[in-house]
Write an enzyme that holds these catalytic residues in place. Sequence first.
Site, mmCIF file in Angstrom:
data_model
loop_
_atom_site.group_PDB
_atom_site.id
_atom_site.type_symbol
_atom_site.label_atom_id
_atom_site.label_comp_id
_atom_site.label_asym_id
_atom_site.label_seq_id
_atom_site.Cartn_x
_atom_site.Cartn_y
_atom_site.Cartn_z
ATOM 1 N N GLY A 1 50.138 40.961 103.660
ATOM 2 C CA GLY A 1 50.057 41.840 102.495
ATOM 3 C C GLY A 1 49.261 43.077 102.843
ATOM 4 N N SER A 2 48.616 43.648 101.852
ATOM 5 C CA SER A 2 47.946 44.925 102.067
ATOM 6 C C SER A 2 46.553 44.745 102.678
ATOM 7 C CB SER A 2 47.842 45.685 100.749
ATOM 8 O OG SER A 2 47.007 44.972 99.870
ATOM 9 N N LYS B 1 51.689 30.485 98.113
ATOM 10 C CA LYS B 1 51.733 31.324 96.921
ATOM 11 C C LYS B 1 52.494 32.610 97.228
ATOM 12 C CE LYS B 1 49.668 34.628 95.157
ATOM 13 N NZ LYS B 1 50.800 35.354 94.536
ATOM 14 N N CYS C 1 56.822 46.542 106.516
ATOM 15 C CA CYS C 1 55.558 46.943 107.141
ATOM 16 C C CYS C 1 55.805 47.704 108.440
ATOM 17 C CB CYS C 1 54.695 45.721 107.385
ATOM 18 S SG CYS C 1 55.558 44.455 108.318
ATOM 19 N N GLU D 1 48.179 39.689 108.384
ATOM 20 C CA GLU D 1 49.254 40.616 108.771
ATOM 21 C C GLU D 1 49.317 41.690 107.703
ATOM 22 O OE1 GLU D 1 50.997 40.551 111.491
ATOM 23 O OE2 GLU D 1 50.510 38.559 112.248
ATOM 24 N N ALA E 1 43.429 42.001 101.981
ATOM 25 C CA ALA E 1 42.881 41.254 103.121
ATOM 26 C C ALA E 1 41.356 41.343 103.151
ATOM 27 C CB ALA E 1 43.460 41.787 104.416
HETATM 28 P P1 NAD Z 1 49.375 42.624 98.276
HETATM 29 O O1 NAD Z 1 48.228 42.592 99.199
HETATM 30 O O2 NAD Z 1 49.211 43.305 96.982
HETATM 31 O O3 NAD Z 1 49.838 41.148 97.923
HETATM 32 C C1 NAD Z 1 50.208 40.219 98.896
HETATM 33 C C2 NAD Z 1 50.002 38.830 98.349
HETATM 34 O O4 NAD Z 1 48.616 38.615 98.140
HETATM 35 C C3 NAD Z 1 50.668 38.564 97.017
HETATM 36 O O5 NAD Z 1 51.144 37.249 96.980
HETATM 37 C C4 NAD Z 1 49.526 38.744 96.043
HETATM 38 O O6 NAD Z 1 49.708 38.044 94.835
HETATM 39 C C5 NAD Z 1 48.374 38.167 96.829
HETATM 40 N N1 NAD Z 1 47.046 38.616 96.416
HETATM 41 C C6 NAD Z 1 46.694 39.779 95.821
HETATM 42 N N2 NAD Z 1 45.360 39.797 95.580
HETATM 43 C C7 NAD Z 1 44.866 38.633 96.041
HETATM 44 C C8 NAD Z 1 43.566 38.073 96.095
HETATM 45 N N3 NAD Z 1 42.509 38.719 95.601
HETATM 46 N N4 NAD Z 1 43.404 36.857 96.647
HETATM 47 C C9 NAD Z 1 44.453 36.198 97.167
HETATM 48 N N5 NAD Z 1 45.707 36.669 97.132
HETATM 49 C C10 NAD Z 1 45.917 37.882 96.586
HETATM 50 O O7 NAD Z 1 50.583 43.214 99.099
HETATM 51 P P2 NAD Z 1 52.042 43.529 98.553
HETATM 52 O O8 NAD Z 1 51.962 44.785 97.756
HETATM 53 O O9 NAD Z 1 52.646 42.315 97.958
HETATM 54 O O10 NAD Z 1 52.828 43.783 99.916
HETATM 55 C C11 NAD Z 1 52.896 45.016 100.526
HETATM 56 C C12 NAD Z 1 51.915 45.102 101.670
HETATM 57 O O11 NAD Z 1 52.155 44.068 102.609
HETATM 58 C C13 NAD Z 1 52.047 46.375 102.461
HETATM 59 O O12 NAD Z 1 50.769 46.869 102.774
HETATM 60 C C14 NAD Z 1 52.758 45.943 103.726
HETATM 61 O O13 NAD Z 1 52.567 46.747 104.834
HETATM 62 C C15 NAD Z 1 52.189 44.592 103.935
HETATM 63 N N6 NAD Z 1 53.051 43.803 104.816
HETATM 64 C C16 NAD Z 1 52.615 43.492 106.082
HETATM 65 C C17 NAD Z 1 53.435 42.775 106.942
HETATM 66 C C18 NAD Z 1 53.009 42.406 108.330
HETATM 67 O O14 NAD Z 1 53.599 41.495 108.880
HETATM 68 N N7 NAD Z 1 52.028 43.048 108.922
HETATM 69 C C19 NAD Z 1 54.686 42.360 106.495
HETATM 70 C C20 NAD Z 1 55.100 42.716 105.217
HETATM 71 C C21 NAD Z 1 54.257 43.417 104.379
#
Ligand code: NAD
Length: 488
Positions: A232-233, A179, A288, A254, A237
């Site tokens: 993601g964030s 997804k 990130c 991550e 997580a």
């Molecule tokens: P986000 O957490 O909002 O979303 C990431 C993904 O999770 C999206 O596909 C989103 O639809 C999904 N998601 C959101 N809520 C969910 C839930 N309740 N259950 C399951 N899935 C859900 O993050 P974002 O705004 O898309 O990305 C930015 C963040 O990602 C920043 O914090 C950045 O640092 C982090 N990031 C980390 C790395 C790494 O490798 N450590 C790499 C890139 C980005």
Amino acid sequence: TMAHSKSLLVLENFIGGKFVPCSSYIDSYNPSTGDVYCRVPDSGKEEVEAAVKAAKDAFPIWSSKSPLERSQILNKLADLIEHDLEAFAQAESKDQGKTITFARTVDIPRAVYNFRFFASSILHHVTECTEMATVGCVHYTSRAPVGVAGLISPWNLPLYLLTWKIAPAIACGNTVVAKPSEMTSVTAWMMCKLLEKAGIPPGVVNVVFGTGAKAGEALVCHPDVPLISFTGSTLTAQRITEKSAPHCKRLSLELGGKNPAIIFDDADLSQCIPTTVRSSFANQGEICLCTSRIFVQRGIYSEFLKRFVAEAKKWKTGNPSDPTVDVGALISKEHLEKVRNYVKKAQTEGARVLCGEGVDSLALPPGNQKGYFMLPTVIAEVKDESCCMQEEIFGPVTCVVAFDTEEEVIQRANGVKYGLAATVWSGSVGRVHRVAHRLQSGLVWTNCWLVRDLNLPFGGMKASGIGREGAKDSYEFFTEVKTITIKH
Ligand code: NAD
């Protein structure tokens, strides 16, 4: 108008080797114009259920193929994406707002390489064996794919990060339901069109588009998905951890960062300054691993600031499809607002904004007036406790502060909840080792930034994540190990 709606790109889910329409859709914006240009399926439980079933059905055949067979298929997929590199790069730039140059040179080449890399590394893992001669036993380990992997990725490096999960998952023999972010779904959909030609059997890779709350959560809560790889964030997580807990799922997380750059007075500034500008503002600061806290030793602080700001000002912000542009558009109107608010807060706290937001004017071409643009912004004299020094901003904003001693800077660099990446600049070999060892950070780059060997572990400490990804780490995550004992 009809003409307008006809011109929209409409994505479909990819389930069991077929594109299937969805009953409702979400608007997706072109960040550089502010226009809706694409409609993304708003999938939920029903679509996720169908995708998981397809993945489960495909598992017996896919998991029983030899690593070599899977490797050849992954290499074929890499070739097909590479063949369409320009189309993928254009699509990624339009969908995400990133510059065409970045998409061409970083995102899509890396997506190709992710498949090549795991196609190769899957051939080279060995398992363990020990002997207990006194009792006449040998022990050995065997590794097998786990089953259906749920893969959830963010919007900043869309195809790059999604393929960093798909490639090891399927190389190991799992089948997947992926997804991507609802804001950047186009390149994943384009990749689905190539899967059959690459020889990936139906159901091995399924992609369900939609929001995190609906589609993402349905995947996380599905009882037949024993592992979730998420990028993601930190906030999301936490939610995923909570929702998956009743099923005891295996999680790879991550997450975000608040990455320091530590610059000692013996650093080679001619290397350090352009690299630190890049580490602060590459991909609009939406990586990130981007630097957002720059600690400069007192003796070189004012010289550094002067040269750093001059270098940052050289970065051209504008239409992402212009190959001379360095900074494209931010992902969304809401995100732009959020990033701007951090700069405003810093100002009310008495910090100095040296360039960018609120200081310099941004001239945009007529077609980009409604895009989500912001100039690279440098803030100085920020307190360590300020939200700009503690929270992930994830935009083209970086803070520069002075420090005196090695001991002090280590404490201050570690004084945040995150621990993803750090950079250290110094000409002293002893010092870079000492400091690198003491930083609470999954990755430390000294005298460089973003140089990666995919063989080695990638991931964060503290609130930046759980688990690591890389040749061996991803192999371990995406397989289940068994210890077998034979008495002879
Ligand atoms: P986000 O957490 O909002 O979303 C990431 C993904 O999770 C999206 O596909 C989103 O639809 C999904 N998601 C959101 N809520 C969910 C839930 N309740 N259950 C399951 N899935 C859900 O993050 P974002 O705004 O898309 O990305 C930015 C963040 O990602 C920043 O914090 C950045 O640092 C982090 N990031 C980390 C790395 C790494 O490798 N450590 C790499 C890139 C980005």
